[in-house]
Design a protein around this motif. Structure first.
Motif, PDB file in Angstrom:
ATOM      1  N   CYS A  59       0.857  -1.184   0.000  1.00 41.20           N
ATOM      2  CA  CYS A  59       0.000   0.000   0.000  1.00 41.20           C
ATOM      3  C   CYS A  59       0.894   1.235   0.000  1.00 41.20           C
ATOM      4  O   CYS A  59       1.726   1.397   0.892  1.00 41.20           O
ATOM      5  CB  CYS A  59      -0.882  -0.001   1.242  1.00 41.20           C
ATOM      6  N   LEU A  60       0.740   2.089  -1.002  1.00 39.44           N
ATOM      7  CA  LEU A  60       1.598   3.269  -1.136  1.00 39.44           C
ATOM      8  C   LEU A  60       0.752   4.532  -1.269  1.00 39.44           C
ATOM      9  O   LEU A  60      -0.124   4.621  -2.131  1.00 39.44           O
ATOM     10  CB  LEU A  60       2.529   3.100  -2.343  1.00 39.44           C
ATOM     11  N   LEU A  61       1.023   5.493  -0.414  1.00 36.22           N
ATOM     12  CA  LEU A  61       0.229   6.721  -0.359  1.00 36.22           C
ATOM     13  C   LEU A  61       0.445   7.627  -1.561  1.00 36.22           C
ATOM     14  O   LEU A  61       1.572   7.759  -2.040  1.00 36.22           O
ATOM     15  CB  LEU A  61       0.622   7.513   0.890  1.00 36.22           C
ATOM     16  N   ARG A  62      -0.623   8.253  -2.002  1.00 37.30           N
ATOM     17  CA  ARG A  62      -0.565   9.300  -3.014  1.00 37.30           C
ATOM     18  C   ARG A  62      -1.457  10.442  -2.538  1.00 37.30           C
ATOM     19  O   ARG A  62      -2.403  10.225  -1.803  1.00 37.30           O
ATOM     20  CB  ARG A  62      -1.084   8.797  -4.369  1.00 37.30           C
ATOM     21  N   TRP A  63      -1.125  11.642  -3.009  1.00 40.50           N
ATOM     22  CA  TRP A  63      -1.916  12.809  -2.637  1.00 40.50           C
ATOM     23  C   TRP A  63      -2.416  13.496  -3.903  1.00 40.50           C
ATOM     24  O   TRP A  63      -1.625  14.001  -4.681  1.00 40.50           O
ATOM     25  CB  TRP A  63      -1.059  13.754  -1.798  1.00 40.50           C
ATOM     26  N   ASN A  64      -3.731  13.477  -4.095  1.00 41.70           N
ATOM     27  CA  ASN A  64      -4.323  14.191  -5.225  1.00 41.70           C
ATOM     28  C   ASN A  64      -4.515  15.649  -4.815  1.00 41.70           C
ATOM     29  O   ASN A  64      -5.579  16.027  -4.341  1.00 41.70           O
ATOM     30  CB  ASN A  64      -5.688  13.583  -5.582  1.00 41.70           C
ATOM     31  N   HIS A  65      -3.480  16.441  -5.000  1.00 41.47           N
ATOM     32  CA  HIS A  65      -3.517  17.836  -4.564  1.00 41.47           C
ATOM     33  C   HIS A  65      -4.353  18.649  -5.554  1.00 41.47           C
ATOM     34  O   HIS A  65      -4.162  18.521  -6.770  1.00 41.47           O
ATOM     35  CB  HIS A  65      -2.088  18.375  -4.489  1.00 41.47           C
ATOM     36  N   PRO A  66      -5.306  19.481  -5.040  1.00 38.84           N
ATOM     37  CA  PRO A  66      -6.211  20.198  -5.959  1.00 38.84           C
ATOM     38  C   PRO A  66      -5.475  21.082  -6.960  1.00 38.84           C
ATOM     39  O   PRO A  66      -5.921  21.223  -8.102  1.00 38.84           O
ATOM     40  CB  PRO A  66      -7.100  21.028  -5.023  1.00 38.84           C
ATOM     41  N   GLN A  67      -4.340  21.694  -6.559  1.00 35.37           N
ATOM     42  CA  GLN A  67      -3.620  22.534  -7.511  1.00 35.37           C
ATOM     43  C   GLN A  67      -2.445  21.812  -8.158  1.00 35.37           C
ATOM     44  O   GLN A  67      -2.156  21.995  -9.326  1.00 35.37           O
ATOM     45  CB  GLN A  67      -3.063  23.801  -6.829  1.00 35.37           C
ATOM     46  N   ARG A  68      -1.759  20.992  -7.361  1.00 39.08           N
ATOM     47  CA  ARG A  68      -0.483  20.464  -7.857  1.00 39.08           C
ATOM     48  C   ARG A  68      -0.600  19.097  -8.506  1.00 39.08           C
ATOM     49  O   ARG A  68       0.390  18.537  -8.974  1.00 39.08           O
ATOM     50  CB  ARG A  68       0.529  20.433  -6.716  1.00 39.08           C
ATOM     51  N   GLY A  69      -1.801  18.523  -8.511  1.00 40.89           N
ATOM     52  CA  GLY A  69      -1.945  17.195  -9.111  1.00 40.89           C
ATOM     53  C   GLY A  69      -1.456  16.100  -8.180  1.00 40.89           C
ATOM     54  O   GLY A  69      -1.416  16.287  -6.961  1.00 40.89           O
TER      55      GLY A  69
END
Ligand code: C2E
Ligand code: CA
Ligand code: CA
Ligand code: CA
Length: 279
Positions: A59-69
């Motif tokens: 399991c590897l975290l990702r961040w869907n940042h509203p501005q930075r993708g």
């Protein structure tokens, strides 16, 4: 010419200021991310070399940042660790893993192992065992399918407390993997005294295969040491057929890497598993 100490001080000070501001901004964003559903877990398959089947997923975290993708963990985990936010985020990842574990079972993949990374900072939480116990109890999962990955340095802050956490969680059925093995402060006594069932060879060694004889020697030594202690070995960062063949010859148990699959969102993983079955 001598530098003007006043000038360089001001410059330094301004840089520090910017960095601190940037850090605070990221931290605030991250706090919102956890609340606002911007964090997502990706899953990377781990393949059993003997059967060629998917044994489990990391399991590897990702961040869907509203501005930075899409932002990778190397960028935001250090911030989460410094601010302590990694503690709630870490529990959230375990909750997600438990939820997907149940789903995988329902989809006909009942034996899939889910591996979750633990940060050193999570071992500062005095309620670690209790909280993880509550999560797995509520999720009602087969705990033998949950694996926690930690680096050896993660336990250095308070080794006694960390060892107690590992033993208590192990008694609940959870297994442990030593991550990035061979880098940093590897200690053979950890392999002997901690409830470790798996070591992960760091990708820095795997990617040196074919370029350095040392990497071959190190990998061979890790595999033979681990096997003599009844510990399994996963090699990470496998990208080429050559690396795969070497690892197969050395009787490495499992491999993980772009050669087989990249980390992917849950829906894509389900497709991947379905296609594997048909192949
Ligand atoms: P890690 O635990 O060593 O995870 C393996 C990293 O190698 C992942 O990077 C994965 O995407 C990458 N990788 C896998 N196969 C290949 C390959 O064939 N080639 C290359 N070049 N890379 C490959 P990712 O996803 O960017 O994660 C980076 C690090 O962030 C992880 O390293 C782990 O230390 C940390 N991390 C990720 N998710 C979590 C989490 O939920 N909690 C904590 N505490 N740390 C996490
Ligand atoms: Ca890992
Ligand atoms: Ca690694
Ligand atoms: Ca790591």
């Amino acid at each position: 010419a001598k530098r003007d100490p006043g000038t360089s001080y001001r410059y330094y000070d301004r840089e520090l200021h910017i960095t601190a501001g940037h850090q605070l901004r990221l931290e605030a964003d991250l706090r919102n991310a956890l609340r606002g559903n911007e964090l997502e877990v990706y899953y990377q398959p781990r393949i059993d070399l003997a059967t060629e089947e998917v044994r489990g997923v990391e399991c590897l975290l990702r961040w869907n940042h509203p501005q930075r993708g899409l932002v990778g963990p190397d960028e935001f985990i250090p911030v989460a660790e410094r601010s302590g936010l990694i503690v709630p985020i870490g529990y959230w990842v375990i909750e997600q893993a438990c939820k997907r574990l149940k789903e995988a079972d329902g989809l006909g993949y009942p034996g899939l192992v889910f591996a979750v990374n633990l940060s050193f900072r999570q071992f500062h939480d005095r309620k670690m065992t209790e909280t993880i116990f509550r999560i797995i109890f509520n999720a009602n999962i087969d705990t033998s399918l949950l694996e926690l990955e930690l680096t050896e340095s993660a336990m250095m802050h308070d080794p006694e407390y960390a060892q107690r956490c590992l033993r208590e969680l192990n008694q609940l059925g959870i297994s442990f993997a030593l991550d990035d093995f061979g880098t940093g402060f590897s200690s053979l006594s950890n392999l002997q005294h901690l409830p470790i069932s798996l070591v992960k060879i760091d990708k820095s060694f795997v990617q040196e295969l074919g370029h350095s004889a040392d990497a071959e020697h190190i990998i061979r030594a890790i595999i033979s040491l681990a096997h003599s202690l009844q510990i399994s070995v996963v090699a990470e960062g496998v990208e080429t057929e050559g690396q795969l063949e070497f690892l197969r010859q050395q009787h490495c148990d499992e491999i993980q890497g772009y050669y087989y699959a990249r980390p992917m969102p849950w829906e894509r993983l389900v497709e991947f598993l379905n296609n594997q079955g048909k192949a």
